[in-house]
Design a protein around this motif. Structure first.
Motif, PDB file in Angstrom:
ATOM      1  N   ASP A  78       3.495 -28.650  -8.233  1.00 52.52           N
ATOM      2  CA  ASP A  78       4.390 -29.055  -7.048  1.00 52.52           C
ATOM      3  C   ASP A  78       5.063 -28.086  -6.484  1.00 52.52           C
ATOM      4  O   ASP A  78       5.072 -27.929  -5.267  1.00 52.52           O
ATOM      5  N   ASN A  79       5.881 -27.280  -7.008  1.00 50.27           N
ATOM      6  CA  ASN A  79       7.047 -26.284  -6.520  1.00 50.27           C
ATOM      7  C   ASN A  79       6.210 -25.298  -5.867  1.00 50.27           C
ATOM      8  O   ASN A  79       6.538 -24.867  -4.815  1.00 50.27           O
ATOM      9  N   LEU A  80       5.013 -24.871  -6.170  1.00 51.18           N
ATOM     10  CA  LEU A  80       4.187 -23.715  -5.505  1.00 51.18           C
ATOM     11  C   LEU A  80       3.816 -24.204  -4.278  1.00 51.18           C
ATOM     12  O   LEU A  80       3.656 -23.680  -3.095  1.00 51.18           O
ATOM     13  N   LEU A  81       3.151 -25.418  -4.372  1.00 48.57           N
ATOM     14  CA  LEU A  81       2.785 -26.059  -3.166  1.00 48.57           C
ATOM     15  C   LEU A  81       3.437 -26.317  -2.012  1.00 48.57           C
ATOM     16  O   LEU A  81       3.447 -26.123  -0.968  1.00 48.57           O
ATOM     17  N   PHE A  82       4.635 -26.904  -2.446  1.00 45.04           N
ATOM     18  CA  PHE A  82       5.992 -27.184  -1.856  1.00 45.04           C
ATOM     19  C   PHE A  82       6.372 -25.655  -0.985  1.00 45.04           C
ATOM     20  O   PHE A  82       6.559 -25.745   0.277  1.00 45.04           O
ATOM     21  N   LYS A  83       6.281 -24.598  -1.673  1.00 44.41           N
ATOM     22  CA  LYS A  83       6.865 -23.563  -1.192  1.00 44.41           C
ATOM     23  C   LYS A  83       5.635 -23.080  -0.189  1.00 44.41           C
ATOM     24  O   LYS A  83       6.239 -22.256   0.707  1.00 44.41           O
ATOM     25  N   TYR A  84       4.601 -23.169  -0.390  1.00 51.99           N
ATOM     26  CA  TYR A  84       3.465 -22.968   0.677  1.00 51.99           C
ATOM     27  C   TYR A  84       3.562 -23.732   1.794  1.00 51.99           C
ATOM     28  O   TYR A  84       2.782 -23.180   2.626  1.00 51.99           O
ATOM     29  N   GLY A  85       3.896 -24.811   1.772  1.00 51.91           N
ATOM     30  CA  GLY A  85       3.946 -25.997   2.855  1.00 51.91           C
ATOM     31  C   GLY A  85       3.457 -27.160   3.041  1.00 51.91           C
ATOM     32  O   GLY A  85       3.386 -27.756   3.768  1.00 51.91           O
ATOM     33  N   VAL A  86       2.939 -27.500   1.625  1.00 55.24           N
ATOM     34  CA  VAL A  86       2.292 -28.899   1.690  1.00 55.24           C
ATOM     35  C   VAL A  86       3.025 -29.800   0.345  1.00 55.24           C
ATOM     36  O   VAL A  86       3.388 -28.931  -0.503  1.00 55.24           O
ATOM     37  N   ARG A  87       2.817 -30.988   0.398  1.00 59.78           N
ATOM     38  CA  ARG A  87       3.215 -31.763  -0.864  1.00 59.78           C
ATOM     39  C   ARG A  87       2.045 -32.831  -0.927  1.00 59.78           C
ATOM     40  O   ARG A  87       1.781 -33.473  -0.101  1.00 59.78           O
ATOM     41  N   ILE A  88       1.463 -32.884  -2.205  1.00 63.43           N
ATOM     42  CA  ILE A  88       0.359 -33.856  -2.321  1.00 63.43           C
ATOM     43  C   ILE A  88       1.264 -34.960  -3.181  1.00 63.43           C
ATOM     44  O   ILE A  88       1.723 -34.652  -4.246  1.00 63.43           O
ATOM     45  N   ASN A  89       0.984 -36.165  -2.558  1.00 65.64           N
ATOM     46  CA  ASN A  89       2.063 -37.380  -3.115  1.00 65.64           C
ATOM     47  C   ASN A  89       1.508 -37.914  -4.362  1.00 65.64           C
ATOM     48  O   ASN A  89       0.184 -37.680  -4.668  1.00 65.64           O
ATOM     49  N   LYS A  90       2.274 -38.555  -5.098  1.00 67.12           N
ATOM     50  CA  LYS A  90       1.806 -39.065  -6.609  1.00 67.12           C
ATOM     51  C   LYS A  90       1.338 -40.566  -6.062  1.00 67.12           C
ATOM     52  O   LYS A  90       2.153 -41.481  -6.332  1.00 67.12           O
ATOM     53  N   ASP A  91       0.317 -40.539  -5.195  1.00 66.62           N
ATOM     54  CA  ASP A  91      -0.297 -41.801  -4.929  1.00 66.62           C
ATOM     55  C   ASP A  91      -1.650 -41.946  -4.716  1.00 66.62           C
ATOM     56  O   ASP A  91      -2.203 -41.050  -5.019  1.00 66.62           O
TER      57      ASP A  91
ATOM     58  N   ARG B 156       8.450 -27.852   5.558  1.00 60.11           N
ATOM     59  CA  ARG B 156       8.770 -26.495   6.254  1.00 60.11           C
ATOM     60  C   ARG B 156       8.483 -25.201   5.530  1.00 60.11           C
ATOM     61  O   ARG B 156       8.712 -25.103   4.352  1.00 60.11           O
ATOM     62  N   SER B 157       7.706 -24.406   6.084  1.00 59.86           N
ATOM     63  CA  SER B 157       7.282 -22.981   5.451  1.00 59.86           C
ATOM     64  C   SER B 157       7.322 -22.154   6.697  1.00 59.86           C
ATOM     65  O   SER B 157       6.301 -22.074   7.340  1.00 59.86           O
ATOM     66  N   ASP B 158       8.274 -21.291   6.732  1.00 57.29           N
ATOM     67  CA  ASP B 158       8.272 -20.364   7.804  1.00 57.29           C
ATOM     68  C   ASP B 158       6.977 -19.298   7.470  1.00 57.29           C
ATOM     69  O   ASP B 158       6.557 -18.534   6.618  1.00 57.29           O
ATOM     70  N   ASN B 159       6.372 -19.118   8.871  1.00 53.23           N
ATOM     71  CA  ASN B 159       5.392 -18.033   9.125  1.00 53.23           C
ATOM     72  C   ASN B 159       4.068 -18.466   8.583  1.00 53.23           C
ATOM     73  O   ASN B 159       3.240 -17.734   8.203  1.00 53.23           O
ATOM     74  N   VAL B 160       3.830 -19.974   8.180  1.00 55.35           N
ATOM     75  CA  VAL B 160       2.598 -20.489   7.857  1.00 55.35           C
ATOM     76  C   VAL B 160       2.171 -21.605   8.824  1.00 55.35           C
ATOM     77  O   VAL B 160       2.791 -22.547   9.036  1.00 55.35           O
TER      78      VAL B 160
ATOM     79  N   GLY C 197      -1.081 -17.714   6.905  1.00 55.29           N
ATOM     80  CA  GLY C 197       0.016 -17.038   7.350  1.00 55.29           C
ATOM     81  C   GLY C 197       0.763 -16.061   6.196  1.00 55.29           C
ATOM     82  O   GLY C 197      -0.005 -15.608   5.386  1.00 55.29           O
ATOM     83  N   ASN C 198       1.940 -16.051   6.431  1.00 55.16           N
ATOM     84  CA  ASN C 198       2.586 -15.058   5.387  1.00 55.16           C
ATOM     85  C   ASN C 198       3.441 -15.981   4.458  1.00 55.16           C
ATOM     86  O   ASN C 198       4.365 -16.595   4.730  1.00 55.16           O
ATOM     87  N   PHE C 199       2.806 -15.982   3.266  1.00 59.61           N
ATOM     88  CA  PHE C 199       3.490 -17.032   2.262  1.00 59.61           C
ATOM     89  C   PHE C 199       4.737 -16.322   1.403  1.00 59.61           C
ATOM     90  O   PHE C 199       4.816 -15.165   1.196  1.00 59.61           O
ATOM     91  N   THR C 200       5.526 -17.398   1.125  1.00 57.31           N
ATOM     92  CA  THR C 200       6.579 -16.718   0.378  1.00 57.31           C
ATOM     93  C   THR C 200       6.553 -17.205  -1.279  1.00 57.31           C
ATOM     94  O   THR C 200       6.200 -18.288  -1.457  1.00 57.31           O
ATOM     95  N   SER C 201       6.733 -16.188  -1.894  1.00 53.80           N
ATOM     96  CA  SER C 201       6.598 -16.513  -3.392  1.00 53.80           C
ATOM     97  C   SER C 201       7.370 -17.784  -4.142  1.00 53.80           C
ATOM     98  O   SER C 201       8.646 -17.756  -3.594  1.00 53.80           O
ATOM     99  N   VAL C 202       6.829 -18.428  -4.766  1.00 55.63           N
ATOM    100  CA  VAL C 202       7.725 -19.557  -5.498  1.00 55.63           C
ATOM    101  C   VAL C 202       8.754 -19.121  -6.411  1.00 55.63           C
ATOM    102  O   VAL C 202       9.882 -19.711  -6.783  1.00 55.63           O
ATOM    103  N   PHE C 203       8.312 -17.867  -6.915  1.00 58.92           N
ATOM    104  CA  PHE C 203       9.464 -17.131  -7.766  1.00 58.92           C
ATOM    105  C   PHE C 203      10.529 -16.272  -6.907  1.00 58.92           C
ATOM    106  O   PHE C 203      11.298 -15.570  -7.692  1.00 58.92           O
ATOM    107  N   LYS C 204      10.572 -16.217  -5.745  1.00 56.60           N
ATOM    108  CA  LYS C 204      11.601 -15.660  -5.015  1.00 56.60           C
ATOM    109  C   LYS C 204      13.058 -16.141  -5.516  1.00 56.60           C
ATOM    110  O   LYS C 204      13.375 -17.456  -5.401  1.00 56.60           O
ATOM    111  N   ASN C 205      13.921 -15.181  -5.885  1.00 56.78           N
ATOM    112  CA  ASN C 205      15.202 -15.679  -5.813  1.00 56.78           C
ATOM    113  C   ASN C 205      15.265 -16.365  -7.224  1.00 56.78           C
ATOM    114  O   ASN C 205      16.204 -17.258  -7.576  1.00 56.78           O
TER     115      ASN C 205
END
Length: 536
Positions: free
Chosen positions: A299-312, A373-377, A425-433
């Motif tokens: 979930d966190n990886l997908l969210f960081k990249y710009g999408v959320r697949i819902n639990k439905d 929201r995911s900047d640059n994607v 686009g330019n993805f941000t790592s889920v492990f940033k910070n």
């Protein structure tokens, strides 16, 4: 005495010069092929990618087209368009492209026809019944709207009648004509290309097994080198141009998550086909079963990249069916197909070349997707449900008794929803910070990717072929034995992978568009299958 200044003589000289110019032009154009595309969108122009491919040929490509014969006007357009495209190919390839049109009616006798059907069928060219009105009478004939492309001892079949089967006949013919360049050039490219890309199929987290993906793996092997990649046993994901993650069901450790993330951060491409809920239909009965959320830690990886697949689960009135035993005749159970809104038939697409003019796709137990929201994607939706949908949040009760209830359109009132996205686009790592997992070098960590792309689909079963229960042999990907219909699941995967990693960009030729021409007396069938629409 001749008066050289007379008006009559001047006119005769101009006429003679004109005749000479016409003769010279005819001589020149009889030896040269020059074409002018005056349309604003250049819809009759061969793409730069195809031109580059054709100019690079170092041996002869042979094309046998099985579209010779007496056809109605609509198919005459298709036949003419194929011939025109091959003539255009020869402008750039010269004698390295050779073609001929073959009339299947020339194969005499029942045995000859059966051998032809079997031979072409093994190459993926299925015969089609063509219905037409001739002199007030309805006629039917078997045609083979395809070609066989050969190069250096290898050959491959290509269907030329494609498009969306639910479209009107003239629209489907237009879609087929629009796709001729891509179908032929991509087939040639597969045969001549020795620089094969490397595709990794991620394993180790309960993904689809080898029999479930047998059909699509064989299709991918025509063009790519394909490897099983056990993520748990790899120090890092390197040496692959793209990875495919198909229906994982087990938890991703932080180390495995880091390997996926850093593959993307280093410019890797990916297709992820993911289920967010787990349901076991083997245990379904009249009382039903329950779909529970899967804990796979993506979930966190997908969210960081710009999408959320819902639990439905998304339920759609445009759906397939589920076999239900409705009684017995003697000792034999009587099975009836019932509309099953958990199996959407997806027939709405964006204009992106991955899905343009695509036939319907069959999905099973899919979820809804939201973007975040995911900047640059850049986020491009690819496929949509019908307008008649509803979502049910986990835990989801799934019961056969629900099949017998009337499914009122008033209940399915949540509108069309996207089911797959292309992220670029330019993805941000889920492990940033964050602290990176133990055992990895901090100096090699990347928190931002170069420009790359990922396809996210909220259904892992889109990648899964059905199994013949009598022979235990796999069907082609997209074929449903209960509906006895073939869907475009395979084309979606192949087109998506081509867009992600094929450097020559042949996939972009699918953007061609032609004017609509109407033929009211032509009827196209549904490619040798009966088409069954449940509820939609």
């Amino acid at each position: 005495m001749v008066n050289f200044g007379s008006k009559k003589l001047e006119d005769l000289l101009k006429f003679g010069i004109g005749i000479l110019l016409i003769i010279n032009f005819n001589i020149f154009f009889s030896k040269s092929t020059v074409r002018f595309d005056l349309t604003e969108e250049k819809r009759f122009t061969i793409s730069d990618a195809t031109i580059e491919l054709l100019k690079s040929l170092n041996d002869v490509v042979y094309v046998d087209v099985y579209l010779e014969g007496d056809f109605p006007p609509g198919f005459q357009r298709l036949q003419k368009a194929v011939r025109q495209t091959l003539d255009d190919f020869r402008v750039y390839a010269g004698d390295n492209v050779q073609y001929r049109f073959i009339n299947p009616d020339d194969f005499q006798g029942q045995e000859g026809k059966q051998n032809l059907i079997q031979s072409l069928g093994e190459k993926g060219i299925q015969p089609t019944n063509l219905f037409a009105n001739e002199d007030g009478k309805r006629t039917e004939r078997l045609i083979f709207p395809g070609a066989v492309v050969s190069f250096a001892g290898s050959e491959e079949g290509v269907m030329l009648l494609k498009g969306n089967k639910s479209s009107p006949p003239q629209d489907r013919l237009n879609q087929s004509i629009e796709g001729i360049e891509y179908e032929l050039s991509s087939t040639i490219n597969r045969l001549v290309n020795i620089d094969r890309k490397r595709v990794g199929l991620i394993k180790g987290h309960g993904e689809l097994d080898s029999l479930d993906i047998y059909a699509i793996r064989n299709e991918l092997l025509k063009k790519y080198d394909v490897f099983d990649v056990d993520l748990r046993k790899k120090k890092e994901l390197s040496g692959y141009d793209a990875i495919i993650l198909a229906k994982p069901r087990l938890f991703f450790s932080e180390k495995d998550l880091y390997k996926l993330d850093q593959f993307i951060m280093n410019g890797g491409k990916a297709i992820m086909l993911l289920d967010m809920l787990d349901v076991n239909l083997d245990s379904i009965n009249s009382e039903g079963t329950i779909g529970f959320p899967l804990k796979i830690n993506l979930d966190n990886l997908l969210f960081k990249y710009g999408v959320r697949i819902n639990k439905d689960y998304l339920l759609d009135l445009s759906s397939g069916g589920f076999p239900v035993v409705v009684g017995n005749m003697g000792n034999d159970p009587q099975v009836q197909m019932m509309p099953w809104p958990f199996y959407p038939i997806v027939n709405q697409f964006s204009d992106h070349p991955i899905v343009r003019n695509l036939d319907a796709v069959y999905m099973k137990f899919t979820s809804s997707i939201d973007t975040v929201r995911s900047d640059n994607v850049k986020k491009t939706p690819l496929m949509f449900s019908s307008a008649y949908t509803k979502t049910v949040t986990s835990p989801v009760r799934i019961s056969l008794n629900d099949l017998r209830k009337e499914m009122s359109p008033e209940i399915f009132n949540q509108g069309s929803k996207p089911l797959a996205y292309l992220l670029e686009g330019n993805f941000t790592s889920v492990f940033k910070n964050r602290f990176i997992p133990e055992g990895f070098e901090k100096t090699r960590f990347k928190d931002q990717s170069p420009k790359t792309a990922i396809i996210i689909c909220a259904d892992g079963d889109l990648f899964k072929n059905e199994i013949n229960p009598k022979t235990n042999a796999p069907f082609e990907l997209g074929y449903d034995p209960y509906l006895q219909a073939e869907f475009a699941n395979k084309d979606f995967i192949i087109n998506g992978l081509s867009y992600l990693i094929d450097e020559n960009n042949l996939i972009l030729t699918r953007n061609k568009e032609i004017l609509t021409v109407s033929y009211t007396h032509l009827t196209l069938p549904t490619m040798s299958t009966s088409w069954w629409w449940g509820g939609g």
